[in-house]
Design a protein around this motif. Structure first.
Motif, short mmCIF file in Angstrom:
data_model
loop_
_atom_site.label_atom_id
_atom_site.label_comp_id
_atom_site.label_asym_id
_atom_site.label_seq_id
_atom_site.Cartn_x
_atom_site.Cartn_y
_atom_site.Cartn_z
N UNK A 1 33.59 -14.18 -56.50
CA UNK A 1 34.60 -14.15 -57.57
C UNK A 1 36.03 -14.02 -57.06
N UNK A 2 36.29 -12.99 -56.24
CA UNK A 2 37.66 -12.74 -55.80
C UNK A 2 38.17 -13.87 -54.92
N UNK A 3 37.29 -14.41 -54.08
CA UNK A 3 37.74 -15.48 -53.19
C UNK A 3 37.97 -16.78 -53.95
N UNK A 4 37.24 -16.98 -55.03
CA UNK A 4 37.49 -18.15 -55.87
C UNK A 4 38.91 -18.09 -56.43
N UNK A 5 39.32 -16.91 -56.90
CA UNK A 5 40.67 -16.74 -57.43
C UNK A 5 41.70 -17.04 -56.34
N UNK A 6 41.51 -16.44 -55.18
CA UNK A 6 42.47 -16.63 -54.10
C UNK A 6 42.51 -18.09 -53.66
N UNK A 7 41.34 -18.71 -53.53
CA UNK A 7 41.29 -20.10 -53.10
C UNK A 7 41.97 -21.01 -54.11
N UNK A 8 41.73 -20.79 -55.40
CA UNK A 8 42.37 -21.60 -56.44
C UNK A 8 43.88 -21.49 -56.37
N UNK A 9 44.37 -20.26 -56.28
CA UNK A 9 45.82 -20.03 -56.36
C UNK A 9 46.55 -20.57 -55.14
N UNK A 10 46.11 -20.15 -53.95
CA UNK A 10 46.84 -20.54 -52.75
C UNK A 10 46.64 -22.03 -52.43
N UNK A 11 45.48 -22.55 -52.73
CA UNK A 11 45.27 -23.99 -52.52
C UNK A 11 46.18 -24.80 -53.43
N UNK A 12 46.31 -24.37 -54.67
CA UNK A 12 47.17 -25.09 -55.60
C UNK A 12 48.63 -25.01 -55.16
N UNK A 13 49.08 -23.82 -54.73
CA UNK A 13 50.45 -23.68 -54.27
C UNK A 13 50.74 -24.55 -53.06
N UNK A 14 49.82 -24.54 -52.08
CA UNK A 14 50.01 -25.38 -50.89
C UNK A 14 49.93 -26.86 -51.26
#
Length: 510
Positions: free
Chosen positions: A155-168
């Motif tokens: 769960x937590x890594x999905x959030x982080x992956x979504x956010x930072x991947x989208x920003x990059x």
């Protein structure tokens, strides 16, 4: 015996705890490959969907932008619809042979555009539209693949992956659009190929075999929510119209190409700020009500004011609209994991209406850009404002009913649980153990999908505020759903709930 550290010997418990914490915060090489691939894939989709990068001489007009991009989004919506009806969807997204085929299809459009740019030849429009449709279907396919890959992160890594991947990805979009035409298209091709290569090295979904019964259960008990479908359709339509306006301004040189990259970076920054400072505002109902007044003002500026004010209003309005779209996709990425169902099924089912709305919005933008349609620009703005106002009424009267599926399914008999292969990671074993017990309890007591999500957190000992933050819903919603869970299970405390879930076994019906 303990291990040595700077302060002397540490106890075995301290050492084990330290190793567990470091393990929880560390990504494996395969997980990093998946996140990197997701970032590059996101950048390629954003470049194709919201920029004039893949336009040829024949399609580089506002009308043709609307028609080609509308065709792409319509094909994406069609693929999502097929996935929700396809019984072999898990095998479809996990097959390397199918992935290779879709990669070849995805590379057709940018490859042909590059050849047209370099060799100065013109492909018939019918074939160009076919290539846009093929690209849209392949993009939707890889969206489902990435949703499937992300489910293995937790769960937590999905959030982080979504956010930072989208920003990059937003930064990559800005960089690619700053390149000259042939170099930008070549970079686009490299993005597609690199994302596929990283996908091949990423971990497969851990829910394909172990949660097949949950997928069948959800498929039999759920249906589209009319309220949620309407809201997503309206969001998509507005996003498509405004995106078409921005892309048209970019193709005419009124706005710099970097505008779209900057817009996506702004979306990521706003989402990061809200998730840290006011996560409950990211509940779909609340974020809609907070941003709707800005949407109405932006639509007025875009529809009733002349240049340059309508152009000035378009990029901020697009940021607001895409924030709603991004929030929707983020919630869906978590929903499949929490319900322990097929991730690609949940993602495709929840994305269908908003993607279809974007297709309709692009087609509407193409009509408004014609000589006949220019006189309808004000009418189109008024129609959108009326839809938004009706939307405000719906969201105000029923703020917590933005549901991907209906909240009160009919009870059905749960199918037997298939055998699953054992997990090797102890933490994953424990996590999956509780998910299956919660799924059994959800079926046994006829809980709704949303109640099943909340049940999972309650079993982990979380309070209402924490659950609201994790699911991006209002705290009041969590408390109401918790009360309903207690009523259905005939209990009065969280400890009783934990005891009942712990007693659940595969195949229990009571």
């Amino acid at each position: 015996m303990g291990t040595w550290n700077q302060g002397g010997y540490a106890t075995m418990a301290e050492t084990t705890k330290g190793h567990a914490n470091r393990k929880a915060n560390r990504y494996s090489e395969r997980e990093l490959a998946g996140i990197a691939g997701f970032t590059l894939f996101t950048a390629s989709v954003l470049l194709a969907a919201f920029s004039p990068l893949l336009a040829t001489v024949a399609t580089n007009t506002p009308v043709m932008h609307g028609l080609t991009h509308g065709t792409m989004f319509a094909a994406m919506a069609g693929f999502h619809f097929v996935v929700t009806r396809c019984k072999g969807r898990n095998e479809l997204v996990s097959s390397n042979r199918v992935r290779t085929g879709f990669l070849a299809l995805q590379l057709l459009l940018p490859g042909i555009v590059l050849l047209e740019t370099v060799l100065a030849f013109a492909l018939p429009l019918v074939l160009q539209f076919a290539l846009w449709a093929v690209f849209g279907a392949s993009g939707a396919y890889f969206s489902c693949v990435w949703a499937d890959v992300r489910s293995s992160l937790g769960e937590e890594r999905i959030r982080a992956a979504n956010l930072w991947s989208f920003g990059l990805a937003g930064c990559i979009v800005a960089g690619v659009l700053a390149m000259p035409g042939p170099a930008a298209i070549t970079a686009f091709l490299l993005l597609c190929a690199s994302s596929f290569a990283l996908l091949a090295a990423s971990p497969p979904s851990t829910t394909e075999l172990t949660s097949e019964r949950d997928e069948r259960w959800l498929a039999e008990t759920s249906r589209y929510s009319p309220n949620g479908s309407y809201i997503m359709l309206v969001d998509g339509m507005m996003c498509g119209v405004i995106a078409g306006l921005v892309v048209a301004r970019i193709s005419k040189g009124v706005l710099p190409p970097i505008t779209m990259g900057a817009a996506f970076v702004c979306v990521a920054l706003i989402f990061l700020l809200l998730s840290r400072k006011a996560p409950r505002l990211l509940a779909m109902g609340r974020v809609q009500l907070v941003l709707l007044p800005f949407l109405v003002c932006g639509l007025i500026l875009s529809g009733f004011l002349q240049a340059p004010w309508n152009t000035v209003a378009a990029p901020p309005l697009f940021v607001i609209l895409y924030l709603l779209d991004y929030t929707n996709a983020t919630v869906l990425s978590l929903r499949g994991t929490l319900l322990s169902i097929s991730p690609c099924y949940c993602f495709a089912r929840g994305r269908f209406f908003i993607v279809l709305g974007q297709a309709l919005g692009w087609f509407a933008g193409a009509f408004v850009a014609t000589d006949f349609g220019k006189g309808w620009l004000t009418v189109a703005a008024m129609v959108l404002i009326m839809l938004v106002c009706a939307y405000i009424v719906v969201a105000t009267v029923r703020p917590d009913q933005y549901a991907i599926v209906a909240e009160e399914p009919e009870p059905v008999e749960a199918p037997p649980a298939p055998m699953s292969e054992p997990e090797t990671d102890p933490e994953a074993v424990v996590e999956q153990h509780y998910k299956h017990k919660c799924a059994e309890a959800t079926r046994a007591f006829n809980l709704t999908p949303r109640e099943g999500e909340i049940l999972f957190y309650l079993v982990k000992g979380r309070n209402a505020r924490h659950i609201a933050d994790q699911l991006y819903v209002a705290e009041r919603t969590v408390k109401t759903r918790t009360y309903h869970i207690y009523q259905k299970m005939g209990i009065h405390s969280q400890q009783e709930l934990i005891d009942i879930v712990e007693a659940q076994e595969a195949g229990d019906t009571a």
